[in-house]
Design a protein around this motif. Structure first.
Motif, PDB file in Angstrom:
ATOM      1  N   PRO A  39      50.805  13.476 -71.848  1.00 27.54           N
ATOM      2  CA  PRO A  39      52.170  13.820 -71.164  1.00 27.54           C
ATOM      3  C   PRO A  39      52.822  14.775 -72.165  1.00 27.54           C
ATOM      4  CG  PRO A  39      52.148  11.541 -72.031  1.00 27.54           C
ATOM      5  CD  PRO A  39      50.865  12.020 -72.482  1.00 27.54           C
ATOM      6  N   VAL A  40      53.593  15.759 -71.635  1.00 25.49           N
ATOM      7  CA  VAL A  40      54.523  16.694 -72.171  1.00 25.49           C
ATOM      8  C   VAL A  40      55.992  16.000 -72.327  1.00 25.49           C
ATOM      9  CG1 VAL A  40      55.335  18.982 -72.229  1.00 25.49           C
ATOM     10  CG2 VAL A  40      53.022  18.513 -71.529  1.00 25.49           C
ATOM     11  N   ASN A  41      56.344  16.064 -73.517  1.00 19.25           N
ATOM     12  CA  ASN A  41      57.904  15.613 -73.311  1.00 19.25           C
ATOM     13  C   ASN A  41      58.724  16.847 -73.425  1.00 19.25           C
ATOM     14  OD1 ASN A  41      57.030  13.065 -74.024  1.00 19.25           O
ATOM     15  ND2 ASN A  41      57.114  13.337 -76.406  1.00 19.25           N
ATOM     16  N   THR A  42      59.518  16.720 -72.252  1.00 21.36           N
ATOM     17  CA  THR A  42      60.315  17.797 -72.027  1.00 21.36           C
ATOM     18  C   THR A  42      61.742  17.265 -72.775  1.00 21.36           C
ATOM     19  OG1 THR A  42      61.168  16.563 -69.922  1.00 21.36           O
ATOM     20  CG2 THR A  42      59.469  18.251 -69.817  1.00 21.36           C
ATOM     21  N   PRO A  43      62.671  18.485 -72.942  1.00 24.78           N
ATOM     22  CA  PRO A  43      64.004  18.281 -73.588  1.00 24.78           C
ATOM     23  C   PRO A  43      64.867  17.301 -72.634  1.00 24.78           C
ATOM     24  CG  PRO A  43      63.483  20.537 -73.592  1.00 24.78           C
ATOM     25  CD  PRO A  43      62.339  19.586 -73.031  1.00 24.78           C
ATOM     26  N   SER A  44      65.675  16.649 -73.214  1.00 26.39           N
ATOM     27  CA  SER A  44      66.705  16.009 -72.449  1.00 26.39           C
ATOM     28  C   SER A  44      67.740  16.861 -71.971  1.00 26.39           C
ATOM     29  CB  SER A  44      67.437  14.765 -73.367  1.00 26.39           C
ATOM     30  OG  SER A  44      68.499  14.134 -72.666  1.00 26.39           O
ATOM     31  N   GLN A  45      68.256  16.551 -70.734  1.00 23.87           N
ATOM     32  CA  GLN A  45      69.248  17.292 -70.021  1.00 23.87           C
ATOM     33  C   GLN A  45      70.518  16.959 -70.351  1.00 23.87           C
ATOM     34  OE1 GLN A  45      68.328  20.130 -68.266  1.00 23.87           O
ATOM     35  NE2 GLN A  45      66.180  19.605 -68.704  1.00 23.87           N
ATOM     36  N   VAL A  46      70.576  15.452 -70.977  1.00 27.32           N
ATOM     37  CA  VAL A  46      71.822  14.750 -71.435  1.00 27.32           C
ATOM     38  C   VAL A  46      72.068  15.391 -72.897  1.00 27.32           C
ATOM     39  CG1 VAL A  46      73.162  12.766 -71.544  1.00 27.32           C
ATOM     40  CG2 VAL A  46      71.469  13.085 -69.854  1.00 27.32           C
ATOM     41  N   SER A  47      73.459  15.582 -73.243  1.00 28.07           N
ATOM     42  CA  SER A  47      73.637  16.025 -74.660  1.00 28.07           C
ATOM     43  C   SER A  47      73.971  14.551 -75.421  1.00 28.07           C
ATOM     44  CB  SER A  47      75.167  16.909 -74.736  1.00 28.07           C
ATOM     45  OG  SER A  47      76.151  16.006 -74.272  1.00 28.07           O
ATOM     46  N   ARG A  48      74.324  14.612 -76.734  1.00 31.80           N
ATOM     47  CA  ARG A  48      74.347  13.719 -77.510  1.00 31.80           C
ATOM     48  C   ARG A  48      75.701  13.120 -77.220  1.00 31.80           C
ATOM     49  NH1 ARG A  48      76.222  12.233 -82.756  1.00 31.80           N
ATOM     50  NH2 ARG A  48      74.739  10.917 -83.819  1.00 31.80           N
TER      51      ARG A  48
END
Length: 107
Positions: free
Chosen positions: A32-41
């Motif tokens: 599976p490809v890990n996509t970057p989160s759409q939620v900020s820190r």
């Protein structure tokens, strides 16, 4: 061929077959490809603070977690209220982020 040689050959063949299957399952193109989160820190930290302040964290960590339904529902309602309030946007800004457009629009 002796019995020892036959047994050794069978064991070797079965080990080779198992190793071949294990290597075939490690194909990087099938992972599976890990996509970057759409939620900020900052949003995650703000959500965590609201989770704790609402009492939901304490309820979920208590020994009576599955039994104290009324307390959990009350904490869940408080969490939802805080999450949808301008307080969430304030926390996000405090943690160095920009308030999401959906939160600002709810004001």
């Amino acid at each position: 061929m002796s019995t020892k040689n036959i047994i050794a050959a069978v064991v070797f063949a079965s080990v080779a077959a198992v190793a071949g299957n294990a290597m075939a399952n490690d194909n990087p193109h099938l992972q599976p490809v890990n996509t970057p989160s759409q939620v900020s820190r900052a949003e995650v930290l703000a959500d965590l603070q609201i989770y704790r302040e609402s009492g939901l964290a304490a309820v979920e960590q208590s020994e009576s977690y599955g039994y104290d339904v009324a307390r959990r529902e009350q904490a869940q309602a408080k969490y939802t209220q805080l999450r949808q309030s301008p307080y969430y946007a304030t926390l996000v800004k405090r943690f160095g982020g920009q308030a999401p457009a959906t939160t600002v629009a709810r004001r």
